[in-house]
Design an enzyme around this catalytic site. Structure first.
Site, PDB file in Angstrom:
ATOM      1  N   SER A 187     -39.233   9.425   5.111  1.00  0.00           N
ATOM      2  CA  SER A 187     -40.307   8.582   5.636  1.00  0.00           C
ATOM      3  C   SER A 187     -39.993   8.245   7.092  1.00  0.00           C
ATOM      4  O   SER A 187     -39.813   9.165   7.891  1.00  0.00           O
ATOM      5  CB  SER A 187     -40.462   7.325   4.768  1.00  0.00           C
ATOM      6  N   THR A 188     -39.883   6.978   7.457  1.00  0.00           N
ATOM      7  CA  THR A 188     -39.646   6.587   8.850  1.00  0.00           C
ATOM      8  C   THR A 188     -38.384   7.261   9.392  1.00  0.00           C
ATOM      9  O   THR A 188     -37.323   7.183   8.788  1.00  0.00           O
ATOM     10  CB  THR A 188     -39.490   5.061   8.953  1.00  0.00           C
ATOM     11  N   HIS A 214     -43.588  11.326   4.362  1.00  0.00           N
ATOM     12  CA  HIS A 214     -44.711  10.390   4.429  1.00  0.00           C
ATOM     13  C   HIS A 214     -45.356  10.510   5.807  1.00  0.00           C
ATOM     14  O   HIS A 214     -44.719  10.234   6.828  1.00  0.00           O
ATOM     15  CB  HIS A 214     -44.234   8.958   4.201  1.00  0.00           C
ATOM     16  N   MET A 309     -38.090   3.876   4.664  1.00  0.00           N
ATOM     17  CA  MET A 309     -38.197   2.539   4.098  1.00  0.00           C
ATOM     18  C   MET A 309     -38.642   2.643   2.645  1.00  0.00           C
ATOM     19  O   MET A 309     -39.391   3.533   2.275  1.00  0.00           O
ATOM     20  CB  MET A 309     -39.224   1.731   4.900  1.00  0.00           C
ATOM     21  N   ASP A 312     -38.824   5.486  -2.439  1.00  0.00           N
ATOM     22  CA  ASP A 312     -39.335   6.778  -2.900  1.00  0.00           C
ATOM     23  C   ASP A 312     -38.187   7.778  -3.005  1.00  0.00           C
ATOM     24  O   ASP A 312     -37.335   7.854  -2.124  1.00  0.00           O
ATOM     25  CB  ASP A 312     -40.400   7.305  -1.934  1.00  0.00           C
TER      26      ASP A 312
END
Length: 387
Positions: A187-188, A214, A309, A312
């Site tokens: 993600s991030t 993501h 973050m 997941d």
């Protein structure tokens, strides 16, 4: 800098449109924990304010007069690193990935090409990303950006394989046999990490690589195209029912989930692209990718949880481990965002915790493990294949 509990996150808003500056500022200050301390219409003005006001974070438009967002990012990150969120239109997709490579934290897609009231549609996404600032490692963002620069330099001097080294083009000779699958959840901070990882791996690995990053819809195709240009692998945005091939990377489309299926004809592994389930908050889902790939490949599957973050990938990694898969996680201490890898580690299902720079060796070790399984009596040709 660390803030005291209850202290507001201080933002600088940079955009050449007065309407955008006003609208983004209003969206930010709708959260009582955020304060806008400055607004700038170009990169020169933004640099001056960044040095004078010392904001905790910055929102940045990329296309501006006098000094554009790229020049601003390079100078800012060299002199006073601060988390930067890019706010970009869909027409600037390639630019977004250039900005992430320079050290930007994340990006948000404007709902349309033109300025208008619908800009407020990004408010929830913007405020959610801002809440990650306190947990973000700007040092790692910078280290990742520098690693990508060095990687490009190494390639240009011949110290790493050329981009097309060992690459298997469709119809251009036999592909290596598919012996296993690597699944990646991020993600991030993920796009630069994935780029660095893939560019450090040889395309001759007997693995298909599936990525659940993501990312908003309509950006994943540009992400795949960018990786395809600079890495040795063939990189594609996944489409439904594609046969999995070794040496190919499949990026999950932004608004869909990526799954693995063994089916028709029997023994052939395919990627399935499916719409998110009702109520799903995370798309693409690393959990779903890991669960279906582990179910299909068992000990010939490796789940890798990178920066991000939230949690997941944890549930999927738990199931994968029970089915005999290998589970790797980026070291939270060196990740841009420690949440996702930390969650998998806390679940007690991770085989190895490694810095990003150390992961290629572990992945090649997993590939050797898959080669060993293929040589065992009774195993050769018995599992999923590509035909």
């Amino acid at each position: 800098p660390l803030r005291a509990p209850g202290q507001k996150v201080r933002f600088l808003v940079v955009d050449d449109s007065a309407y955008n500056r006003q609208t983004i500022s209003a969206m930010l200050e709708s959260d009582p924990q955020i304060e806008v301390i400055g607004r700038a219409s170009n990169g020169k003005e933004a640099l001056r304010q960044a040095f004078d006001l010392h904001p905790d974070a910055i929102t940045l438009d990329l296309e501006m007069p006098e000094m554009d967002g790229f020049a601003f990012l390079r100078l800012l990150m060299a002199k006073r690193p601060v988390p930067v969120i890019i706010i970009s239109s869909h027409s600037e997709r390639d630019n977004v990935f250039r900005a992430l490579e320079l050290g930007a934290m994340d990006f948000i897609a404007k709902p349309g090409r033109h300025i208008g009231p619908d800009l407020r549609m990004i408010q929830d996404d913007l405020v959610l990303k801002i809440r990650t600032v306190a947990r973000l490692s700007v040092v790692r963002l910078l280290a990742r950006a520098q690693a990508l620069v060095e990687q490009r330099s190494d390639r240009s001097t011949g110290e790493l394989p050329a981009f097309d080294s060992g690459r298997y083009e469709a119809g251009g000779g036999a592909s290596p046999p598919l012996l296993g699958v690597l699944g990646i959840a991020a993600s991030t901070g993920g796009p630069p990490a994935i780029q660095q990882l893939l560019c450090a791996l040889p395309s001759t690995l007997p693995l298909a690589i599936l990525v659940a990053q993501h990312m908003p819809a309509r950006f994943t195709r540009a992400f795949a195209a960018r990786l395809d240009k600079i890495c040795a692998f063939q990189v594609v945005e996944a489409s439904d029912a594609q046969v999995l091939k070794a040496g190919t990377v499949y990026i999950a489309p932004g608004a869909a989930n990526l799954e693995v299926e063994i089916g028709n004809p029997p023994g052939v592994a395919r990627v399935r692209v499916r719409p998110p389930r009702q109520g799903a908050s995370i798309v693409p889902s690393g959990d779903l990718l890991f669960k279906t790939a582990a179910d299909a490949f068992g000990p010939r599957f490796c789940a890798l949880v990178l920066t991000g973050m939230g949690s997941d990938g944890r549930e999927g990694a738990e199931l994968a481990r029970r089915l005999g898969a290998t589970v790797l996680a980026e070291d939270p201490r060196t990740a841009v965002m420690p949440g996702m890898p930390g969650s998998a580690i806390d679940a007690g299902v991770v085989d190895q915790v490694l810095a990003l720079e150390e992961l290629p060796v572990a992945i090649q070790r997993f590939a050797d493990h898959c080669r060993g399984l293929a040589r065992e009596p009774g195993r050769a040709g018995s599992g999923p294949s590509e035909r």
